[in-house]
Scaffold this active site. Sequence first.
Site, short mmCIF file in Angstrom:
data_model
loop_
_atom_site.label_atom_id
_atom_site.label_comp_id
_atom_site.label_asym_id
_atom_site.label_seq_id
_atom_site.Cartn_x
_atom_site.Cartn_y
_atom_site.Cartn_z
N ASP A 149 -45.27 -10.18 23.97
CA ASP A 149 -46.56 -10.13 23.27
C ASP A 149 -47.66 -9.57 24.18
OD1 ASP A 149 -48.23 -10.46 21.11
OD2 ASP A 149 -48.62 -12.58 21.49
N HIS B 267 -47.75 -0.32 22.51
CA HIS B 267 -46.36 -0.50 22.05
C HIS B 267 -45.42 0.46 22.79
CE1 HIS B 267 -47.63 -3.34 19.16
NE2 HIS B 267 -48.24 -2.48 18.36
N LEU C 223 -24.22 -7.28 30.33
CA LEU C 223 -25.33 -8.02 29.74
C LEU C 223 -25.46 -7.76 28.23
CD1 LEU C 223 -28.73 -8.59 31.27
CD2 LEU C 223 -28.76 -7.30 29.16
C1 IPE Z 1 -44.75 -12.37 18.01
O1 IPE Z 1 -45.97 -11.80 18.32
C2 IPE Z 1 -43.78 -11.34 17.52
C3 IPE Z 1 -43.33 -10.37 18.51
C4 IPE Z 1 -43.64 -10.35 19.78
C5 IPE Z 1 -42.43 -9.37 18.00
P1 IPE Z 1 -47.19 -11.77 17.29
O2 IPE Z 1 -48.31 -11.12 17.99
O3 IPE Z 1 -46.74 -11.18 16.01
O4 IPE Z 1 -47.43 -13.33 17.08
P2 IPE Z 1 -48.72 -14.12 16.56
O5 IPE Z 1 -49.20 -13.46 15.31
O6 IPE Z 1 -49.72 -14.04 17.67
O7 IPE Z 1 -48.23 -15.52 16.36
C1 IPE Z 2 -46.40 -7.56 20.68
O1 IPE Z 2 -47.68 -7.11 20.93
C2 IPE Z 2 -45.56 -6.55 19.91
C3 IPE Z 2 -45.35 -6.92 18.51
C4 IPE Z 2 -45.72 -8.01 17.92
C5 IPE Z 2 -44.66 -5.94 17.69
P1 IPE Z 2 -48.87 -7.26 19.88
O2 IPE Z 2 -48.93 -6.04 19.04
O3 IPE Z 2 -48.77 -8.52 19.14
O4 IPE Z 2 -50.10 -7.28 20.88
P2 IPE Z 2 -51.39 -8.20 20.77
O5 IPE Z 2 -50.92 -9.62 20.69
O6 IPE Z 2 -52.12 -7.78 19.55
O7 IPE Z 2 -52.14 -7.91 22.03
MG MG Z 3 -49.47 -10.40 19.44
#
Ligand code: IPE
Ligand code: IPE
Ligand code: MG
Length: 246
Positions: free
Chosen positions: A23, A40, A134
């Site tokens: 995240d 991303h 792995l």
């Molecule tokens: C969790 O992250 C999902 C992934 C990392 C793929 P999100 O950014 O979607 O989670 P929330 O919305 O903060 O719970």
């Molecule tokens: C995690 O990063 C990747 C996915 C959930 C696909 P985020 O896109 O949630 O990044 P933040 O949390 O908004 O910084």
């Molecule tokens: Mg996020």
Amino acid sequence: MDQEKLKNLVEEYSLEHIAIIMDGNGRWAQKRGEGRSQGHKMGIEQVIDLVKNANKLNIKALSLYAFSTENWKRPDDEVFTLFDLLSSFLNRRLKELMEENVIVQVMGDVSKLPFLTRQAISTAIKQTSSNDGLVLNIGINYGSRDELKKALLDILTDYDQGKISKEDIDTETLSKYLYTKNLKDPDLLIRTGGEERLSNFMLHQMAYTEFYFTDCLWPDFNYDELEKAILEYLSRDRRFGGLNEE
Ligand code: IPE
Ligand code: IPE
Ligand code: MG
């Protein structure tokens, strides 16, 4: 810590399976005045270094949360950029994944993904299926509640067809109907990006997993950050409901 020493500790403390909620990509990009997709892009590229580092430490499996069943709530262009980046990553990095002896597997409902993403996934799975190193288990359109619903329906189908009886159903049965049936439950969960929640990730499998939360944003998660998480894991006392053996 010396890498060889860390590797020995990883074995001694049987740290085999690490689950990661990757995240913070969006915030990483925003901090640099760039669009979320740049975050991303950097985030997915980070996975190859992670695989190499995990191999150096003899970790047996990585479960990575790449796209949740709730991530469809994001704007279409972000969703489809994510799928494009995933397919391109799998296509471009397949050779390196082969060199690392990685077995790619995917958990989640891939039928809902764009054709090119499904194609990249099935090529990666097929090509790496005879490797024996792995396991890189990627959650794409994965949600734990969805996985449990699917498991329940599959159990009912097998019951209707006489493949299992009520007596066969014990606490292990459910695990065998999950995407992770070939994997030991995660020993360690790492969530980057500062949030301290599971966001629907591997709820059943993580009953006794050690949790590690860090403010580090996913694209910055390098070897040193992995080492920090592992050192924290090594300091934990895993009792599984029992008592210390002292
Ligand atoms: C969790 O992250 C999902 C992934 C990392 C793929 P999100 O950014 O979607 O989670 P929330 O919305 O903060 O719970
Ligand atoms: C995690 O990063 C990747 C996915 C959930 C696909 P985020 O896109 O949630 O990044 P933040 O949390 O908004 O910084
Ligand atoms: Mg996020």
